[in-house]
Write an enzyme that holds these catalytic residues in place. Structure first.
Site, PDB file in Angstrom:
ATOM      1  N   CYS A  43      21.371 -20.891  13.789  1.00  0.00           N
ATOM      2  CA  CYS A  43      22.790 -21.255  13.733  1.00  0.00           C
ATOM      3  C   CYS A  43      23.076 -22.161  14.926  1.00  0.00           C
ATOM      4  O   CYS A  43      22.170 -22.832  15.417  1.00  0.00           O
ATOM      5  CB  CYS A  43      23.680 -20.005  13.726  1.00  0.00           C
ATOM      6  SG  CYS A  43      23.627 -19.051  15.252  1.00  0.00           S
ATOM      7  N   ARG A  44      24.290 -22.172  15.414  1.00  0.00           N
ATOM      8  CA  ARG A  44      24.640 -23.045  16.535  1.00  0.00           C
ATOM      9  C   ARG A  44      24.055 -22.532  17.853  1.00  0.00           C
ATOM     10  O   ARG A  44      23.441 -23.276  18.598  1.00  0.00           O
ATOM     11  CB  ARG A  44      26.162 -23.178  16.640  1.00  0.00           C
ATOM     12  CG  ARG A  44      26.621 -24.064  17.785  1.00  0.00           C
ATOM     13  CD  ARG A  44      28.156 -24.204  17.785  1.00  0.00           C
ATOM     14  NE  ARG A  44      28.588 -24.825  19.018  1.00  0.00           N
ATOM     15  CZ  ARG A  44      28.883 -24.161  20.132  1.00  0.00           C
ATOM     16  NH1 ARG A  44      28.779 -22.839  20.179  1.00  0.00           N
ATOM     17  NH2 ARG A  44      29.275 -24.795  21.214  1.00  0.00           N
TER      18      ARG A  44
END
Length: 98
Positions: free
Chosen positions: A63-64
C-alpha cells in the site's frame, strides 16, 4: 505475519518476474504510479474480490506506507492465503514504477 522490505522485494522481482504483487491502495494513488505488473485491488474491495486470487499462489501485499497492507494481510491470511506484507509501502519503494 510475514514481512519483506521494499529493497528485498525489488531484488526478488528482478530475479523472478513471475512473483505476484497486490496493491491495495485507492485508484487515485495507483494512478500516480505502481510497481509494474502489480495487481490492483483497493482494500475496501478486497473481501468482495478475494476470489480473483489463488490460494496456492504466494502474494506480496503493498500500500502507501504499510498500514493498509497489514490489514489486507491479516484478512487474507485468515482466509487461507499465503501473503507477505511489504513494509514501508510505496513511500519506501525506490525501484521502477509504471
Amino acid at each position: 505475519m510475514k514481512e519483506i522490505t521494499t529493497t528485498e522485494l525489488a531484488e526478488k522481482r528482478k530475479a523472478d518476474k513471475s512473483i505476484h504483487i497486490v496493491d491495495v491502495r485507492e485508484d487515485e494513488e495507483v494512478a500516480q504510479g505502481k510497481i509494474p505488473g502489480a495487481y490492483h485491488i483497493p482494500l475496501g474491495e478486497l473481501a468482495d474480490r478475494q476470489d480473483e486470487l489463488d490460494k496456492s499462489t504466494p502474494y506480496f501485499i503493498i500500500c502507501r506506507s504499510g498500514g493498509r497492507s497489514t490489514m489486507a494481510c491479516q484478512f487474507l491470511n485468515e482466509q487461507g492465503f499465503d501473503v507477505t506484507n511489504v513494509s514501508g509501502g510505496m513511500l519506501a519503494w525506490e525501484d521502477e514504477v509504471e
